[in-house]
Design a protein around this motif. Structure first.
Motif, PDB file in Angstrom:
ATOM      1  N   PHE A 120       0.838  -1.206   0.000  1.00  0.00           N
ATOM      2  CA  PHE A 120       0.000   0.000   0.000  1.00  0.00           C
ATOM      3  C   PHE A 120       0.869   1.251   0.000  1.00  0.00           C
ATOM      4  O   PHE A 120       0.624   2.203  -0.746  1.00  0.00           O
ATOM      5  N   ALA A 121       1.884   1.260   0.874  1.00  0.00           N
ATOM      6  CA  ALA A 121       2.741   2.444   1.008  1.00  0.00           C
ATOM      7  C   ALA A 121       3.463   2.755  -0.295  1.00  0.00           C
ATOM      8  O   ALA A 121       3.559   3.918  -0.699  1.00  0.00           O
ATOM      9  N   LYS A 122       3.962   1.726  -0.970  1.00  0.00           N
ATOM     10  CA  LYS A 122       4.664   1.945  -2.238  1.00  0.00           C
ATOM     11  C   LYS A 122       3.713   2.447  -3.317  1.00  0.00           C
ATOM     12  O   LYS A 122       3.989   3.442  -3.992  1.00  0.00           O
ATOM     13  N   TYR A 123       2.589   1.757  -3.466  1.00  0.00           N
ATOM     14  CA  TYR A 123       1.666   2.118  -4.545  1.00  0.00           C
ATOM     15  C   TYR A 123       1.144   3.543  -4.372  1.00  0.00           C
ATOM     16  O   TYR A 123       1.123   4.327  -5.325  1.00  0.00           O
ATOM     17  N   LEU A 124       0.726   3.880  -3.175  1.00  0.00           N
ATOM     18  CA  LEU A 124       0.122   5.190  -2.941  1.00  0.00           C
ATOM     19  C   LEU A 124       1.163   6.308  -2.924  1.00  0.00           C
ATOM     20  O   LEU A 124       0.881   7.419  -3.385  1.00  0.00           O
ATOM     21  N   SER A 125       2.355   6.049  -2.406  1.00  0.00           N
ATOM     22  CA  SER A 125       3.389   7.091  -2.399  1.00  0.00           C
ATOM     23  C   SER A 125       3.905   7.368  -3.807  1.00  0.00           C
ATOM     24  O   SER A 125       4.262   8.504  -4.131  1.00  0.00           O
ATOM     25  N   ASP A 126       3.922   6.350  -4.647  1.00  0.00           N
ATOM     26  CA  ASP A 126       4.335   6.555  -6.043  1.00  0.00           C
ATOM     27  C   ASP A 126       3.299   7.342  -6.835  1.00  0.00           C
ATOM     28  O   ASP A 126       3.593   7.855  -7.920  1.00  0.00           O
ATOM     29  N   ARG A 127       2.091   7.416  -6.300  1.00  0.00           N
ATOM     30  CA  ARG A 127       1.007   8.121  -6.994  1.00  0.00           C
ATOM     31  C   ARG A 127       0.421   9.207  -6.099  1.00  0.00           C
ATOM     32  O   ARG A 127      -0.787   9.411  -6.052  1.00  0.00           O
ATOM     33  N   SER A 128       1.285   9.910  -5.389  1.00  0.00           N
ATOM     34  CA  SER A 128       0.823  10.912  -4.422  1.00  0.00           C
ATOM     35  C   SER A 128       0.056  12.048  -5.077  1.00  0.00           C
ATOM     36  O   SER A 128      -0.723  12.739  -4.420  1.00  0.00           O
ATOM     37  N   ASP A 129       0.258  12.252  -6.389  1.00  0.00           N
ATOM     38  CA  ASP A 129      -0.459  13.319  -7.089  1.00  0.00           C
ATOM     39  C   ASP A 129      -1.812  12.871  -7.630  1.00  0.00           C
ATOM     40  O   ASP A 129      -2.569  13.684  -8.161  1.00  0.00           O
ATOM     41  N   GLN A 366      10.648  14.937  -4.191  1.00  0.00           N
ATOM     42  CA  GLN A 366       9.719  15.897  -3.629  1.00  0.00           C
ATOM     43  C   GLN A 366       8.308  15.399  -3.895  1.00  0.00           C
ATOM     44  O   GLN A 366       7.878  15.273  -5.040  1.00  0.00           O
ATOM     45  N   GLN A 367       7.599  15.081  -2.812  1.00  0.00           N
ATOM     46  CA  GLN A 367       6.265  14.539  -2.961  1.00  0.00           C
ATOM     47  C   GLN A 367       5.280  15.403  -2.212  1.00  0.00           C
ATOM     48  O   GLN A 367       5.571  15.940  -1.151  1.00  0.00           O
ATOM     49  N   SER A 368       4.101  15.539  -2.774  1.00  0.00           N
ATOM     50  CA  SER A 368       3.078  16.292  -2.069  1.00  0.00           C
ATOM     51  C   SER A 368       2.549  15.470  -0.916  1.00  0.00           C
ATOM     52  O   SER A 368       2.548  14.253  -0.964  1.00  0.00           O
ATOM     53  N   MET A 369       2.131  16.146   0.140  1.00  0.00           N
ATOM     54  CA  MET A 369       1.640  15.478   1.330  1.00  0.00           C
ATOM     55  C   MET A 369       0.156  15.774   1.538  1.00  0.00           C
ATOM     56  O   MET A 369      -0.308  15.969   2.645  1.00  0.00           O
ATOM     57  N   HIS A 370      -0.588  15.880   0.438  1.00  0.00           N
ATOM     58  CA  HIS A 370      -1.986  16.273   0.555  1.00  0.00           C
ATOM     59  C   HIS A 370      -2.794  15.206   1.282  1.00  0.00           C
ATOM     60  O   HIS A 370      -2.613  14.034   1.066  1.00  0.00           O
ATOM     61  N   VAL A 371      -3.679  15.662   2.131  1.00  0.00           N
ATOM     62  CA  VAL A 371      -4.651  14.783   2.761  1.00  0.00           C
ATOM     63  C   VAL A 371      -6.022  15.393   2.539  1.00  0.00           C
ATOM     64  O   VAL A 371      -6.166  16.396   1.870  1.00  0.00           O
ATOM     65  N   VAL A 372      -7.030  14.757   3.091  1.00  0.00           N
ATOM     66  CA  VAL A 372      -8.387  15.209   2.852  1.00  0.00           C
ATOM     67  C   VAL A 372      -8.566  16.641   3.342  1.00  0.00           C
ATOM     68  O   VAL A 372      -8.204  16.980   4.466  1.00  0.00           O
TER      69      VAL A 372
END
Length: 387
Positions: A120-129, A366-372
């Motif tokens: 889960f962590a890999k899949y979602l962090s790779d698609r943070s946008d 550099q990854q976005s850290m957007h949450v709800v």
């Protein structure tokens, strides 16, 4: 070079050791006085706990981001193991959940929980946008449903549900829309009548017993009623170690795994159960804090997934001991005898320590850290949240 002790997150270590110690203490009161060495359950847990803690400290020295490249092969290996256990696993107590290799018993579903968290962590962090897109959410749901479905077929409903809790926690922190989270819940509720029709008889019985344990006091409701009696009889301070009629006269069954909390309540009373809950709370909160302070989304989702696993398992186990949850056969993390569960949990603690120790390292990208409905603050100069 080993990391300095000052960089170890000691609150997590202390709470982990305390919970393992609770388990060793309880198991020591159930042991046959003639049992010695590794045949003694308390000794087994102490030895395995010590080895697991050593493994956790070793994991703390390794950069957790190395798990990023291992996510796919470890996940696939876990799925293969789940398929094999259904085909050639050992059949015991009406289920196929284990491989028995001489004295060693391997339960793939326990290790699959950690493998799924990494996936889960890999899949979602790779698609943070794109975590707010329905496609990303549905693919992540598929990653969860594959192992959960295989585990359900063993059958093991309790462990299968833990995957759902882990998925919801990680997808929420990754930034999914609120209705993405609500949709699977609505679908599950709508499918309940069909699930009831196809469910195993023991699953239906457990649900009925949850609603009314007294309907079958000598059968399906026996363990729940005995657990309530055990906890209630403990009072404020308990009967003392090795004392108490329900556990010592073996009215309370499965006391080394599913109902170890009830035995603890009988022997140590309300004071002992509050102490246990305090250490579980500390461990879970520290996992959340470590996740929020992680420098990258991969580390953040790893920690959140582990926190969700710890919280869900402990909540369900304690809940079924006091009658707030149906009996599902889930062990109490770090406390119950379950050897596979103990090793997986201690390895998870090691990952948490690694995330904390390496929070000052440069992130993957550099990854976005957007949450709800917003975003979390950027990491500060020391790797924590911005001041």
């Amino acid at each position: 070079m080993l990391l300095r002790l000052a960089r170890i997150e000691w609150a997590t270590v202390i709470s982990t050791i305390a919970l393992v110690a609770f388990g060793v203490l309880m198991l020591s009161t159930t042991a046959d006085p003639d049992t010695r060495g590794l045949e003694n359950q308390a000794v087994q847990k102490a030895v395995l706990g010590t080895l697991g803690l050593a493994l956790a400290f070793a994991m703390a020295q390794i950069d957790y981001r190395g798990l990023h490249g291992l996510a796919a092969p470890v996940y696939l290996l876990g799925v293969v193991a789940l398929v094999l256990v259904l085909l050639v696993g050992d059949f015991d107590l009406g289920a196929r959940r284990w491989f028995e290799l001489g004295p060693i018993v391997i339960q793939p579903s326990e290790f699959m929980k950690l493998a799924a968290i990494v996936a889960f962590a890999k899949y979602l962090s790779d698609r943070s946008d794109s975590t707010r897109s329905l496609r990303t959410v549905m693919v992540s749901l598929g990653i969860m449903l594959i192992p959960a479905s295989l585990i359900f077929l063993q059958p093991d409903l309790g462990t299968a549900l833990i995957f759902g809790a882990i998925w919801m926690a990680t997808i929420f922190v990754a930034g999914a829309r609120w209705w993405h989270l609500l949709t699977p819940v609505v679908i599950a509720l709508a499918a309940f009548p069909f699930a009831w029709f196809f469910a195993q008889d023991y699953m239906r019985q457990r649900f009925v017993t949850f609603l009314d344990p007294g309907s079958d006091p000598l059968g399906a409701g026996y363990n729940v009623l005995q657990a309530r009696i055990s906890i209630g009889s403990g009072g404020w301070l308990g009967h003392g170690l090795g004392q108490g009629s329900q556990s010592q006269l073996e009215f309370l069954r499965v006391r080394d795994t599913d109902f170890i909390f009830a035995m603890l309540g009988e022997q140590l009373g309300l004071a002992g159960t509050i102490g246990l809950l305090a250490f579980f709370t500390l461990l879970t909160v520290q996992a959340l804090v470590i996740g929020l302070r992680a420098r990258d989304m991969f580390g953040r989702l790893l920690a959140i997934g582990i926190a969700a696993m710890l919280f869900t398992q402990s909540f369900v186990n304690i809940g079924m001991n006091v009658g707030l949850m149906p009996v599902t056969g889930i062990t109490l993390p770090l406390v119950s005898l379950g050897k596979n569960s103990l090793l997986v949990t201690l390895l998870s603690v090691g990952i948490l320590l690694s995330i904390h120790s390496h929070r000052g390292a440069a992130p993957f990208r550099q990854q976005s850290m957007h949450v709800v409905r917003g975003s979390l603050p950027a990491a500060g100069p020391r790797g924590g949240l911005g001041r």
